[in-house]
Enzyme design. Sequence first.
Site, mmCIF file in Angstrom:
data_model
loop_
_atom_site.group_PDB
_atom_site.id
_atom_site.type_symbol
_atom_site.label_atom_id
_atom_site.label_comp_id
_atom_site.label_asym_id
_atom_site.label_seq_id
_atom_site.Cartn_x
_atom_site.Cartn_y
_atom_site.Cartn_z
ATOM 1 C CG ASP A 520 7.952 8.971 3.065
ATOM 2 O OD1 ASP A 520 7.302 8.727 2.044
ATOM 3 O OD2 ASP A 520 9.197 9.033 3.110
ATOM 4 C CG LEU A 521 8.463 3.230 4.950
ATOM 5 C CD1 LEU A 521 8.452 1.867 4.279
ATOM 6 C CD2 LEU A 521 8.453 3.072 6.461
ATOM 7 C CG ASP A 563 8.379 5.293 0.688
ATOM 8 O OD1 ASP A 563 7.616 6.043 0.042
ATOM 9 O OD2 ASP A 563 9.540 5.612 1.006
#
Length: 654
Positions: A520-521, A563
């Site tokens: 995950d960003l 994301d």
Amino acid sequence: MLLRNRLFWLLAPLATLTLATVYLLADRILLKRFDQQDATALRQEVVRLHSLMRFETGNTLDLARSYAWWSESLDYVRDPNPEFIEGNLDEESVHNMGLDFMLYLDPSGKVLAERWVEHELEGAASSQNIDTAVLQQAVVLHAVRLGAVDNRGDPLHSVALLSLIRNVPLILVSAAITDNQAKAPPLGAIVAGRFLGTEHLNIHLSLIDAKLELLPPDKNEIGWPFLIEDSDHNAPVQISPRRIEAQTQSMQLLYRNAAGEPELLFGLTKPRVLYQGGKQAIDFFLYISVSVAIAALLLAYLALEFGVLRRIMRLNREVAAIGHDARTARIGDLGKDELGQLSRELNRMLERLQQSEARDRLILDSIQDAYFEIDAKGTLRAANQALCDLFGYSPDQIVGRSYREILGDPDVERAKKQFAEALRGGKPIFTSSFKRRDGNLGHFETRFSIIQDMQGQFAGFRGILRDITAQMAYQNQLLDMAYRDPLTNLGNRKAFSEQLKDALELAQRQQSSLALLYLDLDRFKEVNDRFGHDIGDALLVAIADRLRGALRQPDRLYRLGGDEFTLLLPGSDSDSASGLALRLVKVLDAPFTLGGHVIDFVTPSVGIALFPTHAQDAESLIKAADSAMYQAKRQRNCAFLYHPPRLSTHPQSR
């Protein structure tokens, strides 16, 4: 002289001359062609052997480069530490990559670290009765002598060749050690390879239709032509002239190094099957032909006497009783007797058949669907213009071909089953791919039925064929769109769900492990808020490209949406999965420049979960990886391995 004697003296010399001419032509033309075909077959096996060796050499070089073009390898050469070797160069990892050894050399050629697969090393050394230490030292010296560490500042410098060291054949490659981008000044080199033992050669022997043996290089290779010059691998390859014996033929394949020195010599021997078979067939044909000619002359004489001459004499007596009103016929007027009447009837029948055939041909050529007829052996006997246009042949070129020549190989067996069903009274619909004249494949739907002769016996098949290539392409496009993320071109959530299910089933059957990485960003929403969604989408594409470039199997990378990314690693344990996760974190650490904006605040958080250690099914495995990812997000820009709450209240950072 009687007519029978004239015919005999005309046919006997003609038959003798014909047999003599056939024998001379067969001996001069056919045998030479058979010999050329034998030579072509042998050369094809030589080329096939070279292709196999070239593939293995290139594959070994790619494995060496995967370690050499790694910033951590560059850091290790600058500052060697045992922990790096223990974590990244264990014997099992080297063996799993298909390598028998891997060495780290500094710029002077000194061995900083080495890993040998002991059982392969001992097997190679024992086969030549030499000490393993001697063989190891010889491999290092040979690699250094051939320029493994002489990179001259070129980070792409590499050496790949087949060698014979201490009478041990092996594949030897080296790659300059640089950073992940292969742009930093090289420092030292990685040397790797695999031994070509008896078991390994037997694998190649099973793929080659020739006797394969390993020979010591001799002095007769001077002047041999080059088969191929591979500038990437710096390994010129020469092929010897064909050597012919009574029953066999042989060629040799010589591999040299960049210095022009002979390294490894393969010998291939193949029997002259076509030549010997052709010679026996010609001799047998001549024997049979002479026998048949003698018998034919005798039978012709008897047939002429009892079947023609006496009948003509009888017909001559009957001609005078028949009128003289015959008309010119196609097959000629045989007189005003029964033969003349038969000639006229046959001509009238031929006219009717010609008119009927012309009418049928006009109808078939006017329809848009392709029409065909094949006989009981599968040979095409009739085709309309639509069929010729579909496959790119003229009628003369396509008639007489077997359906196997234009049907894709995997579909031949299916076609036989469909033909069998038609023979049982069914009306099958057969969908398959056919080869056009230009080599392209087209998809077609075929409906066919059987043909019966005048006696009601099976004589072949007739059918209608329709082109459905565009329809199949459209269906495949829709299928691909259903499983592909349109922004990053990675697999989407649907593809991930199905691939995860298949990977878990395979791991259960093989009793192996499976690692799931959930990425995950951090602060990605800030990109959309500050720069707009176009920059956000461009950032996702750039991140996907970096992740794809850092993986050996990019097809196992997926974007679930937003994301969130996932990665499946079959057969990976906690150490290898954690190592890869940290490498992905490092890959995404560099700033992104998009649309004139420098984005350096978006970092990844990676959660890792293992099957069957952490979960036994897909849903539990996803939850475990997601939980580990949220633990990683607390610190950001790191990777965490999932730990069940009952074992540990804090996930372990890797």
